[in-house]
Design an enzyme around this catalytic site. Sequence first.
Site, PDB file in Angstrom:
ATOM      1  N   TYR A 168      -0.087   2.386   1.876  1.00 42.20           N
ATOM      2  CA  TYR A 168       1.273   2.243   2.415  1.00 42.20           C
ATOM      3  C   TYR A 168       1.913   0.944   1.899  1.00 42.20           C
ATOM      4  CZ  TYR A 168       5.206   1.474   5.442  1.00 42.20           C
ATOM      5  OH  TYR A 168       6.482   1.212   5.879  1.00 42.20           O
ATOM      6  N   ARG A 212       2.923 -10.389  11.619  1.00 44.45           N
ATOM      7  CA  ARG A 212       3.909 -11.178  12.380  1.00 44.45           C
ATOM      8  C   ARG A 212       4.790 -10.296  13.261  1.00 44.45           C
ATOM      9  NH1 ARG A 212       8.561 -13.045   8.677  1.00 44.45           N
ATOM     10  NH2 ARG A 212       8.953 -10.831   9.029  1.00 44.45           N
ATOM     11  N   ARG A 225       6.859   1.718  15.868  1.00 46.99           N
ATOM     12  CA  ARG A 225       6.430   1.831  14.467  1.00 46.99           C
ATOM     13  C   ARG A 225       5.052   1.185  14.396  1.00 46.99           C
ATOM     14  NH1 ARG A 225      11.238  -0.416  10.928  1.00 46.99           N
ATOM     15  NH2 ARG A 225      10.666  -2.229  12.164  1.00 46.99           N
ATOM     16  N   PHE A 285      10.993 -18.391  -7.682  1.00 45.67           N
ATOM     17  CA  PHE A 285      11.352 -17.131  -7.032  1.00 45.67           C
ATOM     18  C   PHE A 285      10.098 -16.438  -6.465  1.00 45.67           C
ATOM     19  CE2 PHE A 285      11.648 -12.497  -7.733  1.00 45.67           C
ATOM     20  CZ  PHE A 285      12.658 -12.189  -6.840  1.00 45.67           C
TER      21      PHE A 285
END
Length: 414
Positions: A168, A212, A225, A285
């Site tokens: 997933y 988290r 969920r 980034f």
Amino acid sequence: MGSLGAILRHPSDFYPLMKLKMAASNAEKQIPPQPHWGFCYSMLHKVSRSFALVIQQLGTELRDAVCIFYLVLRALDTVEDDTSIPTDVKVPILKAFHQHVYDNEWHFSCGTKEYKVLMDQFHHVSTAFLELGKRYQEAIEEITKRMGAGMAKFICKEVETIDDYDEYCHYVAGLVGLGLSKLFHASGAEDLAPDSLSNSMGLFLQKTNIIRDYLEDINEIPKSRMFWPRQIWSNYVNKLEDLKYEENSEKAVQCLNDMVTNALTHVEDCLTYMSALRDPSIFRFCAIPQVMAIGTLALCYNNIEVFRGVVKMRRGLTAKIIDRTRTMADVYGAFYDFSCMLKSKVDKNDPNATKTLSRIEATQKSCRDAGLRNKRKSYILPSEPRYSFVPVLVLLIILAIFLAQFFASRSSNY
Ligand code: IN0
């Protein structure tokens, strides 16, 4: 900006917070004038806050491609997340999303708040997408296709095993890593990274988010969920939601620690991926979210608050990380600091203590072996004497009161 209380407790946060605030207001002034690009960059700022600033410092061509990639992924996510869309409507949209990006007449209304605006005005994203170079378009199309198919698969399937969990996370985040590596390569600035390392970069971020966000996800209305794999939580409770009840606190923290230990398996790959990057803006980034992730894991580990409310890094620490993450030496230093914090939180009686400690020590060894850690200030140890700013402020207030009283009594004497 951070709250006044937080700044008084951490005075060294003040300067990086000011710098971040100024960078944000400068970035807002740089929104492009064309309506479609203007829409995309304002939307990026609305949905990703500080991360948008890091995107904005990439070279122009790559920045545009990453901005569109980010918005396309957010749109795909909005469709996946919207529980009011029936499955038989949702699945075909997810599977065909990679075709919709080429059609600037396509749109599908769903989501709420800024995500609803993104979906309603998706034509701006498609128009901008069509202006990207062919290699960027192909990379975004391929990843969107694979991700949409993967999300569709998990609409009807629960995350049972650790393999399901990795699968997933691969669809929703590992593929983002593969796509970004393709975009970096297409820009000519980087070699193409191995897929397994790109995948680990995404898995480390996504697993941190899943840990988290336990409470937010379990309390989601109309339906919970659930992303924590049964193979892990079933060792502690009978139902995933039982972790939030006070009577299960001890088991909940043990389960949380097991999840953090699982996420730590990706650290080594992430360090290897980042150490191969050459372009300084691409490096920042990639590195900033990774440092934020290890910091968040250190904060969450052994912390019952994950099951009670929101556990997030304070805004000042985020600002410091954005300011101070520039080289691989900074990354090794940050990973080392947060590993020390993790280590200090491991309880010998935790069922996974040995496994957790061995992963932490492997991370610390990688950071030490690189021999690059510089003489930077630590994120976890106060870098300035804690008492420096607060007492000065208190003294100033006392002095002001004293002077005010002094002058008041003098004037009443005349
Ligand atoms: C991201 C990732 C991201 C950035 C850099 C390199 C990456 C390599 C592999 C995979 C993902 C990579 O970073 C963002 C970070 C982000 O959005 N932060 C939020 C903070 C927050 O709490 O949401 C912010 O507002 O600043 C990220 O989380 N994801 C992401 C999405 C698209 C792209 Cl192009 C890059 C989301 C996810 C699910 C982890 C992949």
